[in-house]
Structure formats: structure tokens, C-alpha cells
Design a protein around this motif. Structure first.
Motif, PDB file in Angstrom:
ATOM      1  N   LYS A 393       0.862  -1.179   0.000  1.00 47.13           N
ATOM      2  CA  LYS A 393       0.000   0.000   0.000  1.00 47.13           C
ATOM      3  C   LYS A 393       0.898   1.228   0.000  1.00 47.13           C
ATOM      4  N   TYR A 394       0.283   2.425  -0.091  1.00 44.65           N
ATOM      5  CA  TYR A 394       1.075   3.634   0.010  1.00 44.65           C
ATOM      6  C   TYR A 394       1.798   3.694   1.358  1.00 44.65           C
ATOM      7  N   ASN A 395       1.137   3.173   2.415  1.00 47.19           N
ATOM      8  CA  ASN A 395       1.726   3.268   3.748  1.00 47.19           C
ATOM      9  C   ASN A 395       2.544   2.038   4.133  1.00 47.19           C
ATOM     10  N   THR A 396       2.794   1.129   3.186  1.00 47.17           N
ATOM     11  CA  THR A 396       3.705   0.018   3.452  1.00 47.17           C
ATOM     12  C   THR A 396       5.108   0.578   3.646  1.00 47.17           C
ATOM     13  N   THR A 397       5.838   0.066   4.628  1.00 46.80           N
ATOM     14  CA  THR A 397       7.160   0.606   4.930  1.00 46.80           C
ATOM     15  C   THR A 397       8.126   0.376   3.777  1.00 46.80           C
ATOM     16  N   ALA A 398       9.161   1.214   3.726  1.00 47.39           N
ATOM     17  CA  ALA A 398      10.165   1.094   2.665  1.00 47.39           C
ATOM     18  C   ALA A 398      10.839  -0.273   2.707  1.00 47.39           C
ATOM     19  N   PHE A 399      11.071  -0.821   3.898  1.00 42.77           N
ATOM     20  CA  PHE A 399      11.719  -2.125   4.009  1.00 42.77           C
ATOM     21  C   PHE A 399      10.838  -3.230   3.440  1.00 42.77           C
ATOM     22  N   ASP A 400       9.528  -3.201   3.766  1.00 43.24           N
ATOM     23  CA  ASP A 400       8.629  -4.233   3.251  1.00 43.24           C
ATOM     24  C   ASP A 400       8.508  -4.147   1.733  1.00 43.24           C
ATOM     25  N   LYS A 401       8.478  -2.921   1.196  1.00 41.91           N
ATOM     26  CA  LYS A 401       8.458  -2.769  -0.262  1.00 41.91           C
ATOM     27  C   LYS A 401       9.752  -3.296  -0.871  1.00 41.91           C
ATOM     28  N   LEU A 402      10.881  -3.087  -0.168  1.00 46.14           N
ATOM     29  CA  LEU A 402      12.158  -3.599  -0.648  1.00 46.14           C
ATOM     30  C   LEU A 402      12.134  -5.118  -0.737  1.00 46.14           C
ATOM     31  N   VAL A 403      11.561  -5.783   0.267  1.00 41.39           N
ATOM     32  CA  VAL A 403      11.470  -7.244   0.244  1.00 41.39           C
ATOM     33  C   VAL A 403      10.653  -7.700  -0.964  1.00 41.39           C
ATOM     34  N   TYR A 404       9.506  -7.058  -1.199  1.00 42.21           N
ATOM     35  CA  TYR A 404       8.695  -7.410  -2.367  1.00 42.21           C
ATOM     36  C   TYR A 404       9.495  -7.231  -3.666  1.00 42.21           C
ATOM     37  N   ASP A 405      10.220  -6.111  -3.767  1.00 47.27           N
ATOM     38  CA  ASP A 405      10.969  -5.828  -4.998  1.00 47.27           C
ATOM     39  C   ASP A 405      12.080  -6.847  -5.233  1.00 47.27           C
ATOM     40  N   LEU A 406      12.802  -7.214  -4.174  1.00 49.04           N
ATOM     41  CA  LEU A 406      13.878  -8.197  -4.322  1.00 49.04           C
ATOM     42  C   LEU A 406      13.323  -9.566  -4.702  1.00 49.04           C
ATOM     43  N   LEU A 407      12.172  -9.929  -4.116  1.00 50.33           N
ATOM     44  CA  LEU A 407      11.542 -11.196  -4.477  1.00 50.33           C
ATOM     45  C   LEU A 407      11.125 -11.191  -5.948  1.00 50.33           C
ATOM     46  N   TYR A 408      10.629 -10.043  -6.441  1.00 53.01           N
ATOM     47  CA  TYR A 408      10.252  -9.971  -7.849  1.00 53.01           C
ATOM     48  C   TYR A 408      11.466 -10.168  -8.752  1.00 53.01           C
ATOM     49  N   ILE A 409      12.574  -9.505  -8.424  1.00 56.75           N
ATOM     50  CA  ILE A 409      13.769  -9.629  -9.260  1.00 56.75           C
ATOM     51  C   ILE A 409      14.242 -11.075  -9.301  1.00 56.75           C
ATOM     52  N   GLN A 410      14.175 -11.770  -8.165  1.00 53.76           N
ATOM     53  CA  GLN A 410      14.588 -13.175  -8.119  1.00 53.76           C
ATOM     54  C   GLN A 410      13.680 -14.068  -8.960  1.00 53.76           C
ATOM     55  N   GLN A 411      12.374 -13.794  -8.949  1.00 52.85           N
ATOM     56  CA  GLN A 411      11.412 -14.692  -9.579  1.00 52.85           C
ATOM     57  C   GLN A 411      11.003 -14.255 -10.977  1.00 52.85           C
ATOM     58  N   CYS A 412      11.538 -13.152 -11.458  1.00 53.40           N
ATOM     59  CA  CYS A 412      11.061 -12.525 -12.696  1.00 53.40           C
ATOM     60  C   CYS A 412      11.022 -13.508 -13.865  1.00 53.40           C
ATOM     61  N   SER A 413       9.903 -13.481 -14.592  1.00 53.22           N
ATOM     62  CA  SER A 413       9.733 -14.276 -15.806  1.00 53.22           C
ATOM     63  C   SER A 413       8.623 -13.636 -16.629  1.00 53.22           C
ATOM     64  N   PHE A 414       8.516 -14.042 -17.883  1.00 54.91           N
ATOM     65  CA  PHE A 414       7.458 -13.507 -18.747  1.00 54.91           C
ATOM     66  C   PHE A 414       6.084 -13.830 -18.173  1.00 54.91           C
ATOM     67  N   LEU A 415       5.893 -15.071 -17.719  1.00 52.32           N
ATOM     68  CA  LEU A 415       4.602 -15.478 -17.173  1.00 52.32           C
ATOM     69  C   LEU A 415       4.258 -14.700 -15.912  1.00 52.32           C
ATOM     70  N   LEU A 416       5.243 -14.476 -15.027  1.00 49.41           N
ATOM     71  CA  LEU A 416       4.986 -13.709 -13.814  1.00 49.41           C
ATOM     72  C   LEU A 416       4.569 -12.285 -14.158  1.00 49.41           C
ATOM     73  N   ASP A 417       5.206 -11.682 -15.157  1.00 55.25           N
ATOM     74  CA  ASP A 417       4.823 -10.327 -15.566  1.00 55.25           C
ATOM     75  C   ASP A 417       3.384 -10.286 -16.048  1.00 55.25           C
ATOM     76  N   VAL A 418       2.973 -11.295 -16.813  1.00 53.30           N
ATOM     77  CA  VAL A 418       1.587 -11.351 -17.295  1.00 53.30           C
ATOM     78  C   VAL A 418       0.615 -11.437 -16.118  1.00 53.30           C
ATOM     79  N   VAL A 419       0.932 -12.301 -15.150  1.00 50.10           N
ATOM     80  CA  VAL A 419       0.068 -12.462 -13.967  1.00 50.10           C
ATOM     81  C   VAL A 419      -0.021 -11.158 -13.178  1.00 50.10           C
TER      82      VAL A 419
END
Length: 462
Positions: A393-419
Motif C-alpha cells: 500500500k502507500y503506507n507500506t514501509t520502505a523495508f517491506d516494499k524492498l522485500v517485495y521488490d527483491l523477491l520480484y527480481i529473483q522470480q522474474c519471468s514472462f509469465l509472472l509479468d503477465v500475472v
């Protein structure tokens, strides 16, 4: 054995029930309600509708109803059927048979949406009647407890009931409370040996555990197993994208941004008129943001704040109930229409459709000092949507957003982007996704939950 454990069978039955309803309603609304159109018996329409609907409902996690509020389920159903409609109508322009049935297809999707939503409402009510809320023991350091406490207390519909809080795992008698709860939630800042001890104790006593990850655990979450001689070794995956995946993402970005600029033109015109009628100020607001490799670029958005929003305060994140946001700006943020000009940033290559949100240099410097792993976000292009934008959310902490972003970079694929693109539609119907950063004024006193709390202790002002 508790019914909660038959989760796979319940999902399978719901999957089958959806298929039956989709075929029955599709057959009635297409073949019988509009007999003059004259469909062939060997038409591929219904199999196409069935497969598309199954895949989209699965991508929106609509085969899991027990741990979600019905508000969230219903918003996901709306987003799913918007996606299904767009996909089928796009197919109709390439099929002679489907070209003549757009009105019947709209009627079919409407009936299916109503039927499948009612089915989920029935199942949700049955699930809630069969299961009591799971009792939760929260174990985390004092400085982390406040955030987790607030999130647990603000989600009563998810069948989680906070019963105890342990802020000092070394000295609290938290083990005596394990027998009274169903679930243990462990904070990210607990020491590694503490997490191991708690996990072992909970496992021996048949209790579920949920761990809020720190960046070390993100590093290891997709590690490959290898060995040094006969020693098992984890090889953590780096935070970068392979060249071929970057090429695929760029091709998809160009195609989708071109289509997006055309399809969103009516919404952009609406924003232009609304901003001019609201305060008559400039239409666009631009900022310098940090992109891939630390390169700075200018991002464009429809203006949602007053012209002088930061003239006195300087750079600051959006707050909950932020007085700087205009009336029209509130609507643009709620519907995410203010983000549409960023499609141009995608087309010219500054951004991608899916990726971490780009931040301003001021905040990048600040966040990198607090968490050096923040720099890994800049190994990929920033995006309009992504894990953090959908699940945060907008009020999600910077650290929690960082965790989400790092997980995305690790799991990135064409199918994941579509989902993730499909799931983004759900954000438009989620008010909490646009909440500002919490100011910290509305937290309840945590004392009654804290194990070993003494009179005079205050837990609401950290």
C-alpha cells in the motif's frame, strides 16, 4: 481431521464447480438465448472461455477463500472478469465466428460473474461457520511489534485473532502460551538462532509458523542446492535479469505501451478536464526519479497535489489524509489514473510495465543508508506495477516494499509479468492501496497482549 486440512480437495471441487457453471451458462447465453446467430456445434468458443476463465481466476488467487475477506474476494472477481472480458474481446477481432457475438459474450460474462461470485459467497460463509479465528502469538523485538500489531488488529476478517505478544524472547515465558494458540508470527528482526529455536519448538507442538522475512532470508529463498565435496551448499541467486529476459521484457513493454497509449486516451482526457475544472493549474507533474543502474530520468504524472505542495515542507512521502492532495487528485490516485502518463516513460525505455517503483534521489539516498540492499532494486528498470504495488500500500514501509521488490527480481519471468499485469486491475478497486503513510496517532495500547507486561509500561508510542 480438521476440515481446514483438506485444502487441495476444496480447491479441486471449486475448480470443477466453476467449470460446470461456465459451460452451462455459456451454452445457455450463447447457443439458446441468441438462436438466430447460429453457432456451430464444433465451436471453440466455450473451450476458449473455460480455459481463459480458469487461468485468470487462478492468477487472481480466487481458489483460496478461507484466509481472505469477502470484500477482497469480490474485488478480485471484478478485476478477474474485467481481464477475461478484455482477453475475449481482443480474440474476437481475430475470429470470424467471435466477431458477431460480442453482445452475447458480454451477457454470458455478466451471468458467469454473478453465478461464480454467489458460489464464492456461499463457500466463504460455509468456511467461516466451520472455522473459528486462529489464535496468534506474535514474537518480535519491541521496535518491530507496533507495525505488525497494527496490521494484525486491522484485519479481523482474515480469521486471525491476536492473543499474545512476546517482545523479549530470551526472558519471556512465551513457551507457556504456545499451547493456547494456533499460529506463531515471527518478526523479521529476530536473531537467527531465536527463529530456529522457536521453529523447532512450534513444530514439535504441531503449531503453524509464519516468518516475516529479512533480506538474508530473501537471498536464500530461491537458492540453488549444490555441494562442496559432500557438504551441501546453498548458492543464493543474484538480483539481476538475464539478457534474454531483458529483451523479452522490452518487446512486451513496447507493444503494451503502444496499446496502452491508445486505449487509455479517454481516461487521460477525463483527467485533463477534471484537473482544469478543479483548480485550473498545470496538468502534469514531473519529478526526477532513479532508474536502472542509478540513472536519473524525469517521470510524468497527472498532478494530484496543490501547486505549492512541497514549497515549505520539502520532499516528503504522502501521508494518510494528506491535505496537499486536491479533490480531483484524490480520485485520480484512488483510480490510479494519475499514473497513466508513465506509459510514455515505458515507451521511451526509462521504465518497464512491471518492476520496482522508481523513487526520488532524496529518498533513494536515505533508504540506501538504512538498508544497503536497496541498491539492488536498480539492477532492473523501474515499473508501473509490481509485487510491491499489488500486495503493498502507500503506507507500506520502505523495508517491506524492498522485500517485495527483491523477491520480484529473483522470480522474474514472462509469465509472472503477465500475472502481475492482470492482478493490477484489482488494485483499482482497493482503497487501502492508496492510503498514505501512517502518522502513528491511532494505535491502541498493546499492553493487554504483551507477555509479562508490568503496570506503568507503555507500548503505544514507539
Amino acid at each position: 481431521m480438521p476440515i481446514r486440512q483438506f485444502w487441495f480437495l476444496r480447491k479441486l471441487l471449486l475448480f470443477a464447480a466453476d467449470g460446470v457453471l461456465i459451460l452451462i451458462l455459456g451454452n445457455y447465453t450463447i447457443y439458446h438465448a441468441f438462436p438466430s446467430i447460429g453457432f456451430r456445434e464444433d465451436s471453440v468458443l466455450l473451450p476458449l472461455v473455460l480455459i481463459t476463465t480458469w487461468l485468470v481466476l487462478r492468477s487472481h488467487e480466487l481458489y483460496n477463500v478461507i484466509e481472505r475477506s469477502f470484500d477482497e474476494i469480490f474485488r478480485s472477481m471484478i478485476a478477474a472478469y474485467v481481464s477475461i472480458g478484455c482477453i475475449l474481446f481482443a480474440f474476437s477481432f481475430f475470429s470470424v465466428e467471435m466477431d458477431k457475438i460480442r453482445l452475447p459474450m458480454l451477457w454470458m460474462l455478466t451471468c458467469q460473474f454473478i453465478a461464480l461470485s454467489l458460489l464464492r459467497l456461499l463457500l466463504w460463509k460455509v468456511e467461516k461457520s466451520l472455522h473459528e479465528a486462529r489464535k496468534v502469538l506474535l514474537i518480535a523485538p519491541k521496535e518491530e511489534c507496533r507495525k505488525i500489531y497494527h496490521r494484525l488488529r486491522s484485519q479481523p476478517k482474515n480469521l486471525l485473532k491476536l492473543c499474545y505478544i512476546s517482545m523479549d524472547v530470551e526472558n519471556d515465558d512465551w513457551k507457556s502460551k504456545v499451547a493456547e494458540v494456533d499460529l506463531l508470527v515471527l518478526g523479521a528482526n529476530l536473531r537467527h538462532h531465536q527463529k530456529v529455536a522457536i521453529m523447532n519448538y512450534a513444530t514439535r507442538h504441531g503449531k503453524q509458523v509464519r516468518i516475516i522475512p529479512n533480506t538474508y532470508e530473501v537471498f536464500c529463498s530461491h537458492a540453488a542446492l549444490t555441494q562442496i565435496d559432500d557438504i551441501p551448499v546453498f548458492q543464493p541467486q543474484g538480483f539481476y535479469l538475464r539478457r534474454e529476459l531483458r529483451i523479452i521484457k522490452r518487446v512486451m513493454d513496447i507493444a503494451l505501451s503502444l496499446a496502452g497509449l491508445i486505449c487509455t486516451l479517454p481516461f487521460m482526457l477525463f483527467a485533463v478536464i477534471g484537473i482544469k475544472l478543479d483548480d485550473g493549474g498545470p496538468l502534469f507533474y514531473s519529478q526526477i526519479r532513479v532508474g536502472r543502474g542509478g540513472r536519473e530520468f524525469r517521470i510524468y504524472k497527472f498532478r494530484s497535489m496543490r501547486i505549492d505542495a512541497e514549497s515549505k515542507s520539502g520532499p516528503m512521502l504522502a501521508q494518510e489524509g494528506d491535505a496537499r492532495i486536491t479533490k480531483m487528485g484524490n480520485f485520480l490516485r484512488m483510480t490510479r489514473i494519475d499514473e497513466l502518463p508513465q506509459i510514455w516513460n515505458v515507451f521511451v525505455g526509462d521504465m518497464s510495465i512491471v518492476g520496482p517503483r522508481p523513487e526520488r534521489p532524496f529518498f533513494v539516498e536515505q533508504f540506501t543508508k538504512e538498508h544497503e540492499e536497496y541498491a539492488y532494486r536498480h539492477n532492473v528498470k523501474p515499473g508501473i506495477t509490481g509485487f510491491a504495488q499489488i500486495y503493498g500500500k502507500y503506507n507500506t514501509t520502505a523495508f517491506d516494499k524492498l522485500v517485495y521488490d527483491l523477491l520480484y527480481i529473483q522470480q522474474c519471468s514472462f509469465l509472472l509479468d503477465v500475472v502481475l499485469i492482470l492482478k493490477t486491475i484489482r488494485v483499482l478497486f482497493t482503497k487501502s492501496a492508496t492510503e498514505g503513510v501512517q502518522t502513528g496517532k491511532d494505535f491502541e495500547d498493546m499492553k493487554k497482549y504483551v507477555i509479562g507486561a508490568k503496570s506503568g509500561d507503555v507500548y503505544g508510542d514507539y
